[in-house]
Design a protein around this motif. Structure first.
Motif, PDB file in Angstrom:
ATOM      1  N   ALA A  23      24.161  39.763  20.185  1.00 20.78           N
ATOM      2  CA  ALA A  23      23.246  38.974  20.999  1.00 20.78           C
ATOM      3  C   ALA A  23      21.882  38.835  20.325  1.00 20.78           C
ATOM      4  O   ALA A  23      21.265  37.760  20.320  1.00 20.78           O
ATOM      5  CB  ALA A  23      23.098  39.614  22.379  1.00 20.78           C
ATOM      6  N   ALA A  24      21.407  39.923  19.723  1.00 25.11           N
ATOM      7  CA  ALA A  24      20.123  39.856  19.021  1.00 25.11           C
ATOM      8  C   ALA A  24      20.195  38.919  17.827  1.00 25.11           C
ATOM      9  O   ALA A  24      19.259  38.151  17.551  1.00 25.11           O
ATOM     10  CB  ALA A  24      19.701  41.263  18.580  1.00 25.11           C
ATOM     11  N   GLY A  25      21.313  38.947  17.076  1.00 27.45           N
ATOM     12  CA  GLY A  25      21.465  38.045  15.936  1.00 27.45           C
ATOM     13  C   GLY A  25      21.489  36.590  16.357  1.00 27.45           C
ATOM     14  O   GLY A  25      20.851  35.722  15.734  1.00 27.45           O
ATOM     15  N   VAL A  26      22.260  36.300  17.431  1.00 26.83           N
ATOM     16  CA  VAL A  26      22.320  34.914  17.915  1.00 26.83           C
ATOM     17  C   VAL A  26      20.951  34.456  18.393  1.00 26.83           C
ATOM     18  O   VAL A  26      20.526  33.320  18.149  1.00 26.83           O
ATOM     19  CB  VAL A  26      23.383  34.783  19.020  1.00 26.83           C
ATOM     20  N   GLY A 445      24.898  26.792  15.831  1.00 28.46           N
ATOM     21  CA  GLY A 445      24.635  27.582  17.032  1.00 28.46           C
ATOM     22  C   GLY A 445      25.813  27.620  17.990  1.00 28.46           C
ATOM     23  O   GLY A 445      26.149  28.675  18.551  1.00 28.46           O
ATOM     24  N   LEU A 446      26.476  26.470  18.175  1.00 32.07           N
ATOM     25  CA  LEU A 446      27.637  26.440  19.060  1.00 32.07           C
ATOM     26  C   LEU A 446      28.782  27.292  18.524  1.00 32.07           C
ATOM     27  O   LEU A 446      29.476  27.979  19.284  1.00 32.07           O
ATOM     28  CB  LEU A 446      28.090  24.991  19.262  1.00 32.07           C
ATOM     29  N   LEU A 447      28.986  27.250  17.218  1.00 34.53           N
ATOM     30  CA  LEU A 447      30.042  28.079  16.626  1.00 34.53           C
ATOM     31  C   LEU A 447      29.760  29.565  16.819  1.00 34.53           C
ATOM     32  O   LEU A 447      30.666  30.358  17.102  1.00 34.53           O
ATOM     33  CB  LEU A 447      30.191  27.745  15.137  1.00 34.53           C
ATOM     34  N   LEU A 453      30.020  35.382  20.065  1.00 39.25           N
ATOM     35  CA  LEU A 453      29.478  36.042  21.243  1.00 39.25           C
ATOM     36  C   LEU A 453      30.459  36.011  22.412  1.00 39.25           C
ATOM     37  O   LEU A 453      30.678  37.026  23.088  1.00 39.25           O
ATOM     38  CB  LEU A 453      28.152  35.386  21.619  1.00 39.25           C
ATOM     39  N   ARG A 454      31.080  34.876  22.698  1.00 38.49           N
ATOM     40  CA  ARG A 454      31.969  34.751  23.854  1.00 38.49           C
ATOM     41  C   ARG A 454      33.197  35.662  23.751  1.00 38.49           C
ATOM     42  O   ARG A 454      33.541  36.345  24.724  1.00 38.49           O
ATOM     43  CB  ARG A 454      32.383  33.291  24.019  1.00 38.49           C
ATOM     44  N   PRO A 455      33.922  35.757  22.616  1.00 34.38           N
ATOM     45  CA  PRO A 455      35.052  36.696  22.550  1.00 34.38           C
ATOM     46  C   PRO A 455      34.652  38.152  22.733  1.00 34.38           C
ATOM     47  O   PRO A 455      35.364  38.924  23.373  1.00 34.38           O
ATOM     48  CB  PRO A 455      35.633  36.443  21.149  1.00 34.38           C
ATOM     49  N   LEU A 456      33.478  38.524  22.205  1.00 37.56           N
ATOM     50  CA  LEU A 456      33.042  39.907  22.375  1.00 37.56           C
ATOM     51  C   LEU A 456      32.734  40.212  23.833  1.00 37.56           C
ATOM     52  O   LEU A 456      33.110  41.261  24.359  1.00 37.56           O
ATOM     53  CB  LEU A 456      31.821  40.172  21.499  1.00 37.56           C
TER      54      LEU A 456
END
Length: 546
Positions: A23-26, A445-447, A453-456
């Protein structure tokens, strides 16, 4: 507070750390994207600068508070696109950019006292070369120029000095200079140096191509030879195509023209005399006349006549006259002197090949069109039109022309018509590049969101629920998990497993750390044996969610 601590323990410290890190990386990437979007793109200020001048330009930008970036070896400077105009006006006002050349400013701060004649002449030559280089760099398509001028000195006891010469090296921004541009550069150099002829200027580019040699005749250089041939062939081809397509239709002809052009330049002088065209130029007459009256003796010679003091013999006078006349006439024979100068670019031979398609007749009721070859009379007519249009001379020059009827592949034929030109909605290049840059950043960003992020987050929420029974294999590797709530049979009865005890929570935490007891495996096995239908439905729901 205790429930939150229990949920945190079930979720797992390691998994929470991974989720927070991702989350911090994104978030950092999104912040960088937003900062990049809000920042104006860089634009080129100057390129190919002399390193000393580049240092002076960057110092001036620093003093003015304009941010810049140097690229390459430091000779290329970029600034914000919104500040390009201000930066260029600043640099131009201070006269910092001279491309490493020395112009007439060399005489501004120099004292002539103490300078020798050699130094003064050398400075004059340097200033002239620098000014010519700057003039050439202002021309379109040229980004660098260097001029060298050779001014021969008049030696002692020499009547005339040798002719001056010059050499120019230019850097071209893409492609190659045309013949007109090459001739323009040569004329500019020749007009700025006394007694320098354009054909004495050698022009090359930084790609080691000779554009004009120093021995080329004026008006036609080596750089324009191929261009003249291509231009001649294109003009003749367009002329033939226009007249042939007017007969056979648009797209019904293919034309190729090969022109052999004489690149030499010659001067011929001829003098002729006409003997029948003579005229009298001058006439002179000379005459002489003489008379002789000497007497002739009547008798013979006697002794009395020979005695001194004797009487002379009797004589009879006889007269004679002679006349001599001389006349001289000068004639002028007419003569004609002809001087012929043949410029380069004359066509020595032409070879024309024309391929024409036959006649296509549309079929009835949607049938395929039929093909019919053209008659020999039509081919002869087209050949005569082409020969007259381009001036074919088969006897003197040996030109060759061929007109042949062939069947075209209509699937690959180019059909004439108006060309549809794509419109860019008046967008500039900078706007298009900015749009592409934003699109790439958005996709990135979408990728990151959907595939990282979503799978995690999904796996974390699926494995951290409090009402689930975990299944682990040997060595602590997780195998699967069973829901604790199972839909029951008839009557809406929902058999439920007992809520996990404190021991089960500790076992769950131990499973995350890699330490799982074998009792968990036995519990799952007993549950599957007692409730096979419910276990099957749970597994199917997991497969569907997966």
């Amino acid at each position: 507070m205790g429930g939150f601590t229990a949920a945190l323990q079930r979720f797992g410290i390691g998994r929470l750390t991974v989720v927070l890190g991702v989350a911090a990386g994104v978030a950092a990437v999104l912040v960088a994207v937003m900062l990049r979007i809000g920042q104006a793109p860089d634009a080129l200020l100057y390129s190919n600068l002399d390193l000393r001048e580049a240092s002076e330009v960057t110092t001036a930008l620093d003093s003015a508070g304009i941010k810049y970036s140097s690229r390459g070896d430091g000779s290329t400077i970029f600034v914000s696109r919104d500040e390009v105009g201000e930066a260029r006006m600043l640099v131009a006002g201070k006269g910092l950019v001279t491309s490493g050349s020395v112009g007439y400013e060399i005489f501004d701060n120099q004292s002539v006292l103490g300078q020798t004649e050699f130094q003064q002449n050398l400075n004059e030559k340097r200033a002239l070369e620098g000014e010519l280089a700057r003039t050439i760099m202002t021309m379109r398509g040229i980004n660098s120029a260097r001029v060298m001028i050779a001014l021969p000195r008049r030696e002692l006891f020499q009547s005339d000095a040798a002719e001056p010469t010059a050499s120019v090296v230019v850097g071209v921004t893409g492609g190659q200079l045309s013949g007109a541009q090459v001739q323009a550069i040569r004329n500019v150099i020749a007009s700025s140096v006394p007694n320098l002829k354009p054909e004495k200027v050698t022009l090359t580019d930084t790609s080691n191509r000779t554009l004009a040699a120093g021995s080329d005749a004026e008006g036609f250089s080596a750089a324009s030879a191929q261009e003249a041939r291509d231009s001649t062939e294109a003009q003749l081809q367009a002329r033939i195509m226009d007249i042939v397509e007017g007969v056979v239709g648009v797209g019904g002809a293919r034309v190729q023209v090969t022109a052999d052009i004489d690149h030499s330049r010659s001067t011929t002088q001829e003098q002729r005399f006409d003997p029948d065209g003579q005229v009298v130029r001058s006439t002179s007459s000379n005459g002489s006349e003489s008379a002789d009256t000497t007497g002739v003796s009547d008798g013979g010679a006697t002794a009395t006549n020979n005695i001194p003091g004797g009487q002379a013999p009797a004589t009879t006078p006889v007269g004679s006259r002679s006349t001599d006349t001389t006349e001289t006439t000068n004639y002028e024979i007419s003569n004609t002197t002809t001087t012929t100068v043949k410029e380069a670019g004359e066509i020595k031979r032409l070879a024309v090949s024309v391929a024409v398609d036959g006649r296509w007749t549309p079929g009835a009721d949607g049938a395929a069109p039929t093909y019919a070859a053209r008659t020999p009379a039509e081919i002869a007519q087209i050949k005569a039109l082409v020969a007259a249009a381009v001036g074919i001379d088969e006897e003197t020059r040996g030109d060759k022309i061929e007109v042949i009827n062939v069947r075209f592949n209509r699937d690959l034929a180019v059909v004439g018509g108006e060309e549809v030109k794509s419109s860019l909605f008046d967008f500039t290049k900078n706007d298009l590049m900015r749009g592409v840059e934003l699109l790439v950043l958005l996709i990135t960003g979408l990728l990151l969101i959907f595939f990282v992020l979503r799978p995690l987050l999904k796996s974390a929420s699926g494995g951290g629920g409090g009402g689930q029974l975990q299944l682990a294999g040997a060595g602590g590797a997780p195998v699967t998990s069973l829901q604790t709530t199972i839909m029951g049979g008839a009557g809406g009865v929902m058999p439920q497993l007992a809520a996990p005890s404190e021991m089960d929570q500790r076992l769950d935490i131990a499973r995350i750390e890699g330490q799982v007891k074998a009792s968990s495996v036995k519990k799952v096995a007993d549950f599957v044996e007692k409730h096979p239908d419910e276990s099957t439905s749970i597994l199917r729901s997991w497969v569907h969610e997966g």
